[in-house]
Design a protein around this motif. Structure first.
Motif, PDB file in Angstrom:
ATOM      1  N   ARG A  48       0.864  -1.181   0.000  1.00  7.48           N
ATOM      2  CA  ARG A  48       0.000   0.000   0.000  1.00  7.48           C
ATOM      3  C   ARG A  48       0.897   1.227   0.000  1.00  7.48           C
ATOM      4  O   ARG A  48       1.909   1.259   0.700  1.00  7.48           O
ATOM      5  N   GLU A  49       0.506   2.221  -0.779  1.00  4.16           N
ATOM      6  CA  GLU A  49       1.193   3.510  -0.756  1.00  4.16           C
ATOM      7  C   GLU A  49       0.166   4.582  -0.465  1.00  4.16           C
ATOM      8  O   GLU A  49      -0.903   4.602  -1.077  1.00  4.16           O
ATOM      9  N   LEU A  50       0.504   5.485   0.456  1.00  3.14           N
ATOM     10  CA  LEU A  50      -0.397   6.591   0.751  1.00  3.14           C
ATOM     11  C   LEU A  50      -0.446   7.552  -0.417  1.00  3.14           C
ATOM     12  O   LEU A  50       0.567   7.793  -1.077  1.00  3.14           O
ATOM     13  N   ASP A  51      -1.615   8.083  -0.670  1.00  4.02           N
ATOM     14  CA  ASP A  51      -1.800   9.091  -1.714  1.00  4.02           C
ATOM     15  C   ASP A  51      -1.120  10.380  -1.254  1.00  4.02           C
ATOM     16  O   ASP A  51      -1.310  10.810  -0.124  1.00  4.02           O
ATOM     17  N   THR A  52      -0.318  10.959  -2.111  1.00  3.91           N
ATOM     18  CA  THR A  52       0.416  12.169  -1.721  1.00  3.91           C
ATOM     19  C   THR A  52      -0.507  13.371  -1.555  1.00  3.91           C
ATOM     20  O   THR A  52      -0.228  14.259  -0.756  1.00  3.91           O
ATOM     21  N   ALA A  53      -1.621  13.406  -2.265  1.00  4.95           N
ATOM     22  CA  ALA A  53      -2.547  14.537  -2.168  1.00  4.95           C
ATOM     23  C   ALA A  53      -3.554  14.354  -1.027  1.00  4.95           C
ATOM     24  O   ALA A  53      -3.999  15.333  -0.439  1.00  4.95           O
ATOM     25  N   ASP A  54      -3.913  13.123  -0.737  1.00  6.89           N
ATOM     26  CA  ASP A  54      -4.913  12.844   0.291  1.00  6.89           C
ATOM     27  C   ASP A  54      -4.425  11.669   1.122  1.00  6.89           C
ATOM     28  O   ASP A  54      -4.572  10.511   0.729  1.00  6.89           O
ATOM     29  N   ARG A  55      -3.844  11.957   2.271  1.00  8.53           N
ATOM     30  CA  ARG A  55      -3.217  10.926   3.106  1.00  8.53           C
ATOM     31  C   ARG A  55      -4.224   9.899   3.644  1.00  8.53           C
ATOM     32  O   ARG A  55      -3.828   8.887   4.194  1.00  8.53           O
ATOM     33  N   ARG A  56      -5.516  10.145   3.487  1.00 11.08           N
ATOM     34  CA  ARG A  56      -6.522   9.165   3.925  1.00 11.08           C
ATOM     35  C   ARG A  56      -6.669   8.047   2.897  1.00 11.08           C
ATOM     36  O   ARG A  56      -7.217   6.997   3.202  1.00 11.08           O
ATOM     37  N   MET A  57      -6.199   8.299   1.698  1.00  7.18           N
ATOM     38  CA  MET A  57      -6.334   7.337   0.602  1.00  7.18           C
ATOM     39  C   MET A  57      -5.036   6.547   0.452  1.00  7.18           C
ATOM     40  O   MET A  57      -3.961   7.041   0.784  1.00  7.18           O
ATOM     41  N   ASN A  58      -5.170   5.339  -0.070  1.00 10.77           N
ATOM     42  CA  ASN A  58      -3.963   4.584  -0.415  1.00 10.77           C
ATOM     43  C   ASN A  58      -4.167   3.909  -1.754  1.00 10.77           C
ATOM     44  O   ASN A  58      -5.275   3.791  -2.259  1.00 10.77           O
ATOM     45  N   HIS A  59      -3.046   3.514  -2.314  1.00 11.11           N
ATOM     46  CA  HIS A  59      -3.023   2.860  -3.623  1.00 11.11           C
ATOM     47  C   HIS A  59      -2.299   1.532  -3.459  1.00 11.11           C
ATOM     48  O   HIS A  59      -1.357   1.420  -2.687  1.00 11.11           O
ATOM     49  N   ILE A  60      -2.740   0.555  -4.229  1.00 10.77           N
ATOM     50  CA  ILE A  60      -2.193  -0.791  -4.099  1.00 10.77           C
ATOM     51  C   ILE A  60      -1.328  -1.092  -5.320  1.00 10.77           C
ATOM     52  O   ILE A  60      -1.739  -0.876  -6.457  1.00 10.77           O
ATOM     53  N   HIS A  61      -0.134  -1.604  -5.050  1.00 11.24           N
ATOM     54  CA  HIS A  61       0.832  -1.947  -6.096  1.00 11.24           C
ATOM     55  C   HIS A  61       1.329  -3.374  -5.881  1.00 11.24           C
ATOM     56  O   HIS A  61       1.418  -3.846  -4.752  1.00 11.24           O
TER      57      HIS A  61
END
Length: 142
Positions: free
Chosen positions: A79-92
């Motif tokens: 999981r990586e935190l979204d740089t613009a919205d720290r509440r969001m994450n992205h999966i890689h």
């Protein structure tokens, strides 16, 4: 001897061959069907948000959280935190699905594509058109 049409029997054989290949691969890699579907979707959409993955898989928010947690624990995704919205994450992905053993996840589809490519395009195009027409007829009006 079956009274079913030869094409119906051939399609059943295709479905069974695909299912058997997928079951063997999942057992070998110790993955559930949903985990495999998730990994393949993450490959298609690197950085996918959990909500998008949830919608694709048809699971609950809690279900996708649990699923991603399991995949993270196994070292398969991160999981990586979204740089613009720290509440969001992205999966890689953390593994290369094109390398052994992970390439086995879609080996049957690749092998099938190779076998289809070896056939004359006119034959496969006609067959595809016929098959789509038969599927539409079998589904009936929607």
């Amino acid at each position: 001897m079956s009274s079913r049409p030869a094409l119906s029997l051939a399609l059943d054989a295709y479905v069974e061959a695909r299912r058997s290949a997928e079951l063997a691969t999942r057992a070998e890699l110790r993955l559930s069907e949903t985990e495999v579907r998730a990994l393949l979707r993450i490959r298609e959409r690197p950085g996918i948000r959990p909500s998008e993955l949830r919608d694709h898989l048809g699971v609950t928010s809690a279900g996708v959280t649990t699923l991603v947690d399991r995949l993270v624990e196994r070292g398969l995704v991160r999981r990586e935190l979204d740089t613009a919205d720290r509440r969001m994450n992205h999966i890689h992905l953390e593994v290369d699905l094109d390398a052994v053993p992970w390439s086995r996840l879609d080996r049957f589809a690749r092998d099938l594509d190779g076998a289809v490519d070896a056939e004359p395009a006119s034959t496969t195009d006609d067959f595809a058109e016929t098959l789509h027409r038969i599927i539409r007829a079998a589904q009936g009006p929607r």
